[in-house]
Motif scaffolding. Structure first.
Motif, short mmCIF file in Angstrom:
data_model
loop_
_atom_site.label_atom_id
_atom_site.label_comp_id
_atom_site.label_asym_id
_atom_site.label_seq_id
_atom_site.Cartn_x
_atom_site.Cartn_y
_atom_site.Cartn_z
N LEU A 48 13.87 -4.45 -5.63
CA LEU A 48 12.63 -3.74 -5.32
C LEU A 48 12.54 -3.54 -3.81
CD1 LEU A 48 10.04 -5.69 -7.54
CD2 LEU A 48 11.32 -3.62 -8.13
N GLY A 49 12.10 -2.35 -3.42
CA GLY A 49 11.91 -2.05 -2.00
C GLY A 49 10.49 -1.60 -1.74
N HIS A 50 9.98 -1.90 -0.54
CA HIS A 50 8.59 -1.58 -0.23
C HIS A 50 8.43 -1.26 1.25
CE1 HIS A 50 4.25 -2.41 0.47
NE2 HIS A 50 4.14 -1.89 -0.73
N ARG A 51 7.65 -0.20 1.54
CA ARG A 51 7.21 0.10 2.89
C ARG A 51 5.69 0.02 2.88
NH1 ARG A 51 10.62 0.24 7.33
NH2 ARG A 51 8.52 0.49 8.20
N ARG A 52 5.10 -0.69 3.84
CA ARG A 52 3.67 -0.99 3.78
C ARG A 52 2.84 -0.27 4.83
NH1 ARG A 52 0.25 -6.50 4.96
NH2 ARG A 52 -1.57 -5.94 3.70
N LEU A 53 1.71 0.29 4.37
CA LEU A 53 0.63 0.74 5.22
C LEU A 53 -0.51 -0.24 4.99
CD1 LEU A 53 -0.67 2.86 7.11
CD2 LEU A 53 -1.44 4.06 5.06
N ALA A 54 -0.79 -1.08 5.97
CA ALA A 54 -1.74 -2.17 5.79
C ALA A 54 -3.17 -1.67 5.87
CB ALA A 54 -1.51 -3.24 6.85
N VAL A 55 -3.93 -1.86 4.77
CA VAL A 55 -5.33 -1.43 4.71
C VAL A 55 -6.24 -2.61 4.37
CG1 VAL A 55 -6.97 0.04 3.46
CG2 VAL A 55 -4.73 0.95 4.13
N ILE A 56 -5.85 -3.40 3.37
CA ILE A 56 -6.61 -4.59 2.97
C ILE A 56 -5.78 -5.83 3.28
CG2 ILE A 56 -7.71 -5.81 1.05
CD1 ILE A 56 -9.17 -3.26 1.74
N ASP A 57 -6.39 -6.81 3.92
CA ASP A 57 -5.73 -8.07 4.28
C ASP A 57 -4.37 -7.82 4.94
OD1 ASP A 57 -5.14 -10.71 4.60
OD2 ASP A 57 -5.05 -11.21 2.48
N PRO A 58 -4.38 -7.18 6.12
CA PRO A 58 -3.12 -6.82 6.79
C PRO A 58 -2.17 -7.99 7.02
CG PRO A 58 -5.00 -5.76 7.86
CD PRO A 58 -5.57 -6.74 6.89
N THR A 59 -2.72 -9.19 7.18
CA THR A 59 -1.88 -10.35 7.51
C THR A 59 -1.09 -10.89 6.33
OG1 THR A 59 -3.49 -10.99 9.20
CG2 THR A 59 -1.89 -12.67 8.50
N ASN A 60 -1.71 -10.85 5.13
CA ASN A 60 -1.14 -11.59 3.99
C ASN A 60 -0.62 -10.72 2.84
OD1 ASN A 60 -1.81 -14.22 5.09
ND2 ASN A 60 -3.94 -13.68 4.66
N GLY A 61 -0.67 -9.41 3.00
CA GLY A 61 -0.35 -8.58 1.84
C GLY A 61 1.07 -8.07 1.77
N ALA A 62 2.02 -8.79 2.34
CA ALA A 62 3.42 -8.33 2.37
C ALA A 62 3.97 -8.14 0.95
CB ALA A 62 4.27 -9.31 3.14
#
Length: 617
Positions: A48-62
């Motif tokens: 599984l691969g993921h690229r993140r745009l942090a909107v909710i809980d930027p610190t812990n939502g990896a």
């Protein structure tokens, strides 16, 4: 918001350096969708691969996020937002689950652990996600009900791959940029209103809205968890307007939840003005200060604008009216012709296909500027499909046509093709088959008279065929710069309710979107509330026409242009020399004017060259 991708292969260990590198490449193609972080998770046959745009809980939502539960190991790659995450979290807490983050990703994964595939029926949001169950060796995927978030996939003997966008899948070694007769028909005959489920590329498919897909050692199986239903409408006009208002208020409140700044797109029209007014009320109640609002226009449009039935007036005075009314902090964004022309190729890369030409390109540029100030925006997209705002809802020739109202020009489009291409793809029959397929899906209501049935059919076609085209455009162009755009008018509760409202109530006051206007009374100034619909703005500067016409004629003078495979160059040259070529009216079928035709051909030429498209009938 994010970008997701993945690969299941029963015949390979995906943890080897070679296969890991492939997953890395697939994931990297989605960097624009998720500029804040990336993650890869691999366990044997699954990656599984993921690229993140942090909107909710930027610190812990990896992501990918993994939970080791007593029933097994679960991993998720998720793109979207859950607007009822807090309620779901409470339900799950009462069932004994504990949470280590505040992000909706964890809520979604725990919901899957608890309710398995039935979890999707509880979700209110926009999403595309994939969950891998390590113990069961099973992948489960789902897409939101209206198709706000994209999800494509491909499969072969012993393997399966998926991605938020085709570009991720095109990095897979088993997938090539090939189009067949259906792909050619989608591009030249029915495009850019792509048929749901079709990926254009021969090996790709799209998971349709409201569907799930399971993949394991027995192959893939898809099922429907949501679709529009028909039933008798039991409310009178006053009750209907009140219920629409309540649904919209609740939806906007849910969609304003964010740990990063939220703005609105404001055109001065009914749909965007209503969302901005509701956002301003929310800000006032919560002491959040001014709302940032944004509008798009073009250099010298004020000099060249001419009112017509499709665009009766310019937006700017109405924007200013709402800015003063709501005291927003407004940003006027304007683009000139050279930048707009350049954006045509950028839009192709973002969409992986030729699309809505300058409308795509200008939206990309618009979102790029918004991203400098905000990460989340609210948009009035979809109100016209849901409440009957388009001209074709109100014109007999469109209502009585045996085709999509935005595809009335199929014979004209076919006439531009070389005879051998037209014979090979059978374009008119293809369009007729797609229309018949769509009409066959319409959930008719027993006892409904012919007129009511006809409007129900028109509503269904708009919601399930035209709306996905605009939602796809909105997602790709906004996520292409890492901007999350939320679309409150696509809340499934609102869409389902409005679908069954009788046409006489929808057209309250004998106006398009009359019901929505009535529902919003007291929220907007009367003149804005009853302003005649105006579409997304486009340039009226003749320099744009001259630029795209000149460029397409140059392409046609190049013997190596891929356009020569498909079209009759002399027909395009004739159109370029005609008076109609300078018109901004959509004479070339409901979706395309003369300048847009030339721009669309430029996009096709560029797409086929840059993506090295192969054609195999």
């Amino acid at each position: 918001m994010c970008g997701i991708t993945g690969w299941i292969d029963w015949n390979r260990d995906l943890a080897t350096s070679h296969n890991t590198a492939i997953v890395e490449q697939m994931t990297e193609t989605l960097t624009a969708r998720g500029p804040d972080a990336k993650g890869i998770w691999i366990a044997g046959s699954c990656a599984l691969g993921h690229r993140r745009l942090a909107v909710i809980d930027p610190t812990n939502g990896a992501q990918p996020m993994v939970i080791h539960h007593e029933s097994g190991t679960y991993a998720i790659a998720y793109n979207g937002e859950l607007y009822n995450a807090s309620e779901l979290r409470e339900d799950l807490l009462h069932k004994g689950y504990k949470f280590r983050t505040h992000c909706d990703t964890e809520v979604l994964l725990v919901a899957y652990i608890e309710w398995k595939q039935a979890c999707v029926e509880r979700l209110n949001g926009i999403f595309a996600f994939a969950v891998w169950e390590e113990t069961e060796q099973r992948l489960f995927m789902a897409r939101d009900r209206l198709g706000v978030k994209p999800l494509f996939y491909a499969e072969g003997e012993g393997w399966f791959a998926f991605g938020s966008e085709p570009k991720a899948l095109l990095k897979h070694p088993n997938i090539s940029p090939i189009i067949g007769s259906e792909g050619v028909a989608e591009i030249f005959i029915v495009g850019p209103a792509r048929t749901p489920g079709h990926g254009i590329y021969k090996q790709l498919r799209e998971l349709r809205p409201g569907k799930t897909l399971t993949y394991d050692h027995n192959g893939s199986r898809s099922s429907t968890y949501w679709q529009l239903e028909s039933y008798e409408h039991e409310h009178n006009e006053e009750q209907t307007a009140q219920h629409v208002r309540e649904l919209l208020l609740d939806t906007v409140e849910r969609q304003l939840v964010s740990d990063v700044p939220v703005c609105t797109l404001l055109s001065g029209g009914l749909d965007s003005s209503a969302l901005t007014a509701l956002t301003a009320l929310h800000h006032k109640r919560n002491g959040l200060g001014q709302v940032n609002t944004f509008s798009v226009d073009y250099v010298d449009n004020d000099k060249h604008f001419k009112a017509h039935s499709f665009q009766p007036n310019a937006d700017e005075p109405w924007i200013q009216r709402m800015v003063e009314e709501l005291q927003t902090k407004h940003h006027y964004i304007k683009f000139d012709t050279p930048e707009l022309v350049d954006s045509l190729t950028t839009a192709v890369h973002v969409r992986d296909l030729p699309g809505m030409t300058d409308i795509d390109g200008s939206l990309y540029l618009f979102c790029r500027e918004i991203k400098k100030h905000a990460t989340v925006a609210l948009s009035g997209e979809a109100a016209d499909e849901v409440f009957g705002g388009y001209p074709w809802f109100h014109r007999e020739e469109a209502l009585s046509a045996s085709t999509f109202p935005w595809a009335l020009s199929v014979p004209l489009r076919t006439s531009l093709l070389k005879p051998e291409i037209a014979d090979a793809i059978k374009g008119e029959q293809y369009a007729a088959d797609r229309y018949s397929q769509a009409v066959a899906e319409v959930p008719l209501l027993n006892g409904e008279d012919e007129a009511a049935s006809r409007m129900r059919k028109m509503s269904y076609l708009n919601i399930t065929r035209f709306m996905p085209t605009l939602l796809d455009r909105k997602d790709r162009m906004s996520m292409g710069v890492g901007l999350e755009v939320r679309v409150p008018y696509t809340d499934h509760r609102l869409v389902q309710y409005a679908f069954n409202v009788p046409w006489s109530i929808k057209t309250h006051g004998h106006r398009e979107k009359g019901l929505l206007r009535k529902a919003l009374e007291g929220l907007l100034p009367h003149d804005v509330l009853y302003r005649k619909k105006s579409p997304y703005p486009k340039t009226h500067n003749p320099s744009y026409l001259n630029a795209v016409r000149t460029q397409v004629l140059q392409r046609l003078d190049d013997p190596s242009s891929p356009l020569h495979t498909f079209i009759q160059a002399d027909r395009i040259r004739s159109i370029a020399a005609s008076e109609e070529a300078s018109s901004n009216l959509p004479w070339f079928g409901q979706l395309m004017s003369g300048p847009q035709l030339f721009a669309y051909l430029l996009q096709i030429d560029y797409w086929m060259r840059s993506y090295q498209i192969q054609v195999r009938f």
